[in-house]
Scaffold this motif. Structure first.
Motif, PDB file in Angstrom:
ATOM      1  N   ASP A  31      56.193  37.653  48.402  1.00 10.11           N
ATOM      2  CA  ASP A  31      57.177  37.679  47.312  1.00 10.11           C
ATOM      3  C   ASP A  31      56.789  38.781  46.331  1.00 10.11           C
ATOM      4  OD1 ASP A  31      58.874  37.247  45.158  1.00 10.11           O
ATOM      5  OD2 ASP A  31      58.792  35.063  45.340  1.00 10.11           O
ATOM      6  N   ARG A  32      57.510  39.895  46.366  1.00  5.65           N
ATOM      7  CA  ARG A  32      57.195  41.023  45.483  1.00  5.65           C
ATOM      8  C   ARG A  32      57.524  40.693  44.034  1.00  5.65           C
ATOM      9  NH1 ARG A  32      56.182  45.681  47.965  1.00  5.65           N
ATOM     10  NH2 ARG A  32      56.824  46.914  46.155  1.00  5.65           N
ATOM     11  N   ARG A  33      58.602  39.947  43.798  1.00  5.64           N
ATOM     12  CA  ARG A  33      58.984  39.606  42.428  1.00  5.64           C
ATOM     13  C   ARG A  33      57.946  38.685  41.784  1.00  5.64           C
ATOM     14  NH1 ARG A  33      63.485  40.467  39.643  1.00  5.64           N
ATOM     15  NH2 ARG A  33      64.425  41.388  41.512  1.00  5.64           N
ATOM     16  N   LEU A  34      57.421  37.738  42.551  1.00 10.93           N
ATOM     17  CA  LEU A  34      56.370  36.862  42.042  1.00 10.93           C
ATOM     18  C   LEU A  34      55.130  37.675  41.699  1.00 10.93           C
ATOM     19  CD1 LEU A  34      54.881  34.178  41.524  1.00 10.93           C
ATOM     20  CD2 LEU A  34      54.494  34.026  44.006  1.00 10.93           C
ATOM     21  N   THR A  35      54.785  38.625  42.547  1.00 10.72           N
ATOM     22  CA  THR A  35      53.618  39.470  42.283  1.00 10.72           C
ATOM     23  C   THR A  35      53.812  40.283  41.015  1.00 10.72           C
ATOM     24  OG1 THR A  35      53.242  39.637  44.675  1.00 10.72           O
ATOM     25  CG2 THR A  35      52.084  41.212  43.275  1.00 10.72           C
ATOM     26  N   ALA A  36      55.008  40.834  40.830  1.00  8.39           N
ATOM     27  CA  ALA A  36      55.298  41.605  39.616  1.00  8.39           C
ATOM     28  C   ALA A  36      55.177  40.724  38.381  1.00  8.39           C
ATOM     29  CB  ALA A  36      56.692  42.213  39.707  1.00  8.39           C
ATOM     30  N   ARG A  37      55.672  39.493  38.466  1.00  9.32           N
ATOM     31  CA  ARG A  37      55.586  38.586  37.324  1.00  9.32           C
ATOM     32  C   ARG A  37      54.137  38.243  37.006  1.00  9.32           C
ATOM     33  NH1 ARG A  37      58.440  34.534  39.156  1.00  9.32           N
ATOM     34  NH2 ARG A  37      56.754  33.020  39.477  1.00  9.32           N
ATOM     35  N   ALA A  38      53.335  38.019  38.045  1.00  9.00           N
ATOM     36  CA  ALA A  38      51.919  37.689  37.821  1.00  9.00           C
ATOM     37  C   ALA A  38      51.178  38.848  37.170  1.00  9.00           C
ATOM     38  CB  ALA A  38      51.268  37.305  39.144  1.00  9.00           C
ATOM     39  N   VAL A  39      51.433  40.076  37.636  1.00  5.18           N
ATOM     40  CA  VAL A  39      50.776  41.255  37.051  1.00  5.18           C
ATOM     41  C   VAL A  39      51.178  41.414  35.594  1.00  5.18           C
ATOM     42  CG1 VAL A  39      50.660  43.781  37.133  1.00  5.18           C
ATOM     43  CG2 VAL A  39      50.504  42.453  39.247  1.00  5.18           C
ATOM     44  N   ALA A  40      52.472  41.253  35.303  1.00  5.37           N
ATOM     45  CA  ALA A  40      52.947  41.421  33.933  1.00  5.37           C
ATOM     46  C   ALA A  40      52.374  40.357  33.011  1.00  5.37           C
ATOM     47  CB  ALA A  40      54.477  41.376  33.916  1.00  5.37           C
ATOM     48  N   ARG A  41      52.370  39.102  33.454  1.00  7.95           N
ATOM     49  CA  ARG A  41      51.854  38.034  32.602  1.00  7.95           C
ATOM     50  C   ARG A  41      50.359  38.192  32.369  1.00  7.95           C
ATOM     51  NH1 ARG A  41      53.878  32.056  33.637  1.00  7.95           N
ATOM     52  NH2 ARG A  41      55.741  33.178  32.932  1.00  7.95           N
ATOM     53  N   ALA A  42      49.617  38.561  33.407  1.00  7.72           N
ATOM     54  CA  ALA A  42      48.185  38.762  33.239  1.00  7.72           C
ATOM     55  C   ALA A  42      47.892  39.892  32.265  1.00  7.72           C
ATOM     56  CB  ALA A  42      47.534  39.040  34.598  1.00  7.72           C
ATOM     57  N   ALA A  43      48.712  40.941  32.312  1.00  5.35           N
ATOM     58  CA  ALA A  43      48.509  42.065  31.400  1.00  5.35           C
ATOM     59  C   ALA A  43      48.744  41.670  29.951  1.00  5.35           C
ATOM     60  CB  ALA A  43      49.430  43.220  31.792  1.00  5.35           C
ATOM     61  N   LEU A  44      49.672  40.748  29.727  1.00  9.20           N
ATOM     62  CA  LEU A  44      49.984  40.318  28.370  1.00  9.20           C
ATOM     63  C   LEU A  44      48.872  39.480  27.753  1.00  9.20           C
ATOM     64  CD1 LEU A  44      53.774  39.402  28.729  1.00  9.20           C
ATOM     65  CD2 LEU A  44      52.799  41.388  27.558  1.00  9.20           C
ATOM     66  N   ILE A  45      48.170  38.715  28.571  1.00  8.04           N
ATOM     67  CA  ILE A  45      47.189  37.788  28.014  1.00  8.04           C
ATOM     68  C   ILE A  45      45.744  38.224  28.228  1.00  8.04           C
ATOM     69  CG2 ILE A  45      48.776  35.881  28.408  1.00  8.04           C
ATOM     70  CD1 ILE A  45      47.006  35.028  30.767  1.00  8.04           C
ATOM     71  N   SER A  46      45.493  39.193  29.113  1.00 12.17           N
ATOM     72  CA  SER A  46      44.117  39.486  29.519  1.00 12.17           C
ATOM     73  C   SER A  46      43.371  40.302  28.474  1.00 12.17           C
ATOM     74  CB  SER A  46      44.105  40.221  30.856  1.00 12.17           C
ATOM     75  OG  SER A  46      44.710  41.485  30.717  1.00 12.17           O
ATOM     76  N   VAL A  47      42.061  40.217  28.551  1.00 14.60           N
ATOM     77  CA  VAL A  47      41.145  41.012  27.743  1.00 14.60           C
ATOM     78  C   VAL A  47      40.161  41.674  28.709  1.00 14.60           C
ATOM     79  CG1 VAL A  47      41.339  39.491  25.747  1.00 14.60           C
ATOM     80  CG2 VAL A  47      39.535  39.087  27.425  1.00 14.60           C
ATOM     81  N   PRO A  48      39.491  42.752  28.296  1.00 16.83           N
ATOM     82  CA  PRO A  48      38.513  43.374  29.187  1.00 16.83           C
ATOM     83  C   PRO A  48      37.408  42.387  29.564  1.00 16.83           C
ATOM     84  CG  PRO A  48      39.028  44.816  27.348  1.00 16.83           C
ATOM     85  CD  PRO A  48      39.657  43.496  27.040  1.00 16.83           C
ATOM     86  N   PRO A  49      36.882  42.483  30.796  1.00 20.96           N
ATOM     87  CA  PRO A  49      35.773  41.607  31.197  1.00 20.96           C
ATOM     88  C   PRO A  49      34.586  41.783  30.266  1.00 20.96           C
ATOM     89  CG  PRO A  49      36.678  42.767  33.091  1.00 20.96           C
ATOM     90  CD  PRO A  49      37.299  43.380  31.877  1.00 20.96           C
ATOM     91  N   PRO A  50      33.892  40.702  29.915  1.00 13.41           N
ATOM     92  CA  PRO A  50      32.763  40.783  28.978  1.00 13.41           C
ATOM     93  C   PRO A  50      31.504  41.322  29.657  1.00 13.41           C
ATOM     94  CG  PRO A  50      33.006  38.535  29.741  1.00 13.41           C
ATOM     95  CD  PRO A  50      34.140  39.306  30.360  1.00 13.41           C
ATOM     96  N   VAL A  51      31.646  42.474  30.321  1.00 13.21           N
ATOM     97  CA  VAL A  51      30.515  43.123  30.980  1.00 13.21           C
ATOM     98  C   VAL A  51      30.430  44.540  30.447  1.00 13.21           C
ATOM     99  CG1 VAL A  51      29.500  43.812  33.163  1.00 13.21           C
ATOM    100  CG2 VAL A  51      30.878  41.736  33.046  1.00 13.21           C
ATOM    101  N   PRO A  52      29.326  44.943  29.817  1.00 15.75           N
ATOM    102  CA  PRO A  52      29.225  46.290  29.262  1.00 15.75           C
ATOM    103  C   PRO A  52      29.493  47.342  30.325  1.00 15.75           C
ATOM    104  CG  PRO A  52      27.383  44.937  28.530  1.00 15.75           C
ATOM    105  CD  PRO A  52      28.114  44.141  29.572  1.00 15.75           C
ATOM    106  N   GLY A  53      30.413  48.259  30.022  1.00 18.36           N
ATOM    107  CA  GLY A  53      30.710  49.352  30.932  1.00 18.36           C
ATOM    108  C   GLY A  53      31.759  49.030  31.964  1.00 18.36           C
ATOM    109  N   ALA A  54      32.192  47.762  32.066  1.00 18.54           N
ATOM    110  CA  ALA A  54      33.157  47.405  33.106  1.00 18.54           C
ATOM    111  C   ALA A  54      34.472  48.139  32.917  1.00 18.54           C
ATOM    112  CB  ALA A  54      33.390  45.900  33.117  1.00 18.54           C
ATOM    113  N   VAL A  55      34.874  48.327  31.669  1.00 19.88           N
ATOM    114  CA  VAL A  55      36.140  48.998  31.427  1.00 19.88           C
ATOM    115  C   VAL A  55      36.086  50.465  31.807  1.00 19.88           C
ATOM    116  CG1 VAL A  55      36.818  47.429  29.583  1.00 19.88           C
ATOM    117  CG2 VAL A  55      35.448  49.426  29.031  1.00 19.88           C
ATOM    118  N   ALA A  56      34.883  51.000  32.041  1.00 23.79           N
ATOM    119  CA  ALA A  56      34.771  52.408  32.428  1.00 23.79           C
ATOM    120  C   ALA A  56      35.104  52.623  33.893  1.00 23.79           C
ATOM    121  CB  ALA A  56      33.353  52.915  32.146  1.00 23.79           C
ATOM    122  N   GLY A  57      35.429  51.552  34.616  1.00 26.73           N
ATOM    123  CA  GLY A  57      35.853  51.722  35.994  1.00 26.73           C
ATOM    124  C   GLY A  57      34.860  51.233  37.021  1.00 26.73           C
TER     125      GLY A  57
END
Length: 316
Positions: A220-246
């Motif tokens: 289900d591509r629409r379900l996947t799109a909804r999950a990605v969008a909702r996660a982006a709205l609520i998520s924060v960077p992982p609490p691991v130093p340097g993780a946001v650097a890739g």
């Protein structure tokens, strides 16, 4: 070897249009693999050129360990502006080595601290590690075995079917070893900053690749799109130093989430075969291949020419 030794240093300027064409018109799996190969080949060509410039440009310096015959004017004149360029190559090589070492050290530190965080939380055994943390985040932790770390805050913010998408997405990161693509392009960007667009494009393409794998898994591509969008709205960077650097691949990062959602709402990309040569995707592939081949051939030509010249100048 003349101007050929300089071409690999300037050809990475084509990385930006190559990255744009590839990520817009190629399947994300193809784009990630192709752009990673391009970045590695161009970075290796740049490193070879810097080494050649270093050898020729510093052979005349007093006290160098190179054979005296290598400082012969005929050898030094093989590279234009050998004095200035050769001295600059020393600084450039030191900067490249320091940047690569820092990237590798940070990558190992992030992975070690991530595993330590799982151990402190008392999580072991299953592939999916649920961390008791109200902050919403999720990421794939490569290793033997690979783990999927997801916080209770992230699970609470997603519906059960969206949680399935999240796990399928992170599992795709582990299955296809996306961390290797990310690390390879990070190191390539350390060698030549002009390759940074390729690093960013590969980071985005691996996320899109995982999105497509998740969409195929749940059907289900629409379900996947909804999950990605909702996660982006609520998520924060992982609490691991340097993780946001890739160093780690997170569910709602990196890159423009709206583009990922729009791609999932559109028909799925072509998954088999190479694109036709007359198409935009075919043009992207040919431009990328031509630039990479030119860089590799130029550095190889310069290296062979210098080796033959040094061999002829070195007494038996």
């Amino acid at each position: 070897m003349g101007v050929f030794v300089f071409l690999p240093l300037v050809l990475p300027l084509t990385a930006l249009p190559i990255a744009r064409l590839a990520e817009q018109h190629l399947h994300p799996r193809t784009a990630a693999r192709l752009l990673t190969v391009i970045a590695v080949v161009m970075a290796a060509s740049c490193a070879i050129s810097l080494c050649l410039l270093f050898v020729v440009g510093t052979a005349h310096l007093t006290g160098n360990p190179l054979p005296d015959s290598w400082s012969d004017p005929e050898v030094r004149n093989a590279v234009p502006f050998h004095r200035t360029i050769g001295s600059s190559a020393i600084v450039a090589l030191l900067v490249v080595l320091a940047a690569c070492a820092r990237t590798l050290r940070r990558h190992r530190r992030v992975r070690a601290r991530s595993r330590q965080a799982l151990g402190v939380a008392g999580v072991s055994g299953p592939e999916v590690a649920v961390l008791p943390d109200e902050r919403p985040y999720a990421y794939a932790l490569p290793g033997a075995p690979g783990r999927i770390a997801v916080s209770t805050g992230m699970l609470a913010g997603l519906a059960p079917d969206e949680q399935t998408v999240l796990l399928a997405h992170e599992r795709a990161h582990l299955t296809h070893h996306h961390h290797r693509y990310l690390l390879a392009t990070q190191l390539a960007a350390c060698v030549n900053p002009c390759l940074r667009p390729l690093r960013q494009a590969v980071a985005y393409s691996t996320e899109r690749w995982a999105d497509e794998e998740a969409a195929h898994s749940v059907g289900d591509r629409r379900l996947t799109a909804r999950a990605v969008a909702r996660a982006a709205l609520i998520s924060v960077p992982p609490p691991v130093p340097g993780a946001v650097a890739g160093a780690l691949a997170a569910f709602a990062a990196p890159g423009p989430v709206p583009r990922r959602v729009a791609a999932l709402l559109a028909p799925g990309p072509r998954t088999s075969g190479w694109p036709p040569a007359h198409s935009r995707a075919g043009l992207a592939t040919m431009v990328a291949a031509a630039g990479t081949a030119a860089s590799a051939v130029s550095s190889l030509n310069a290296a062979v020419a210098l080796l033959l010249l040094l061999k002829a100048a070195t007494p038996l």
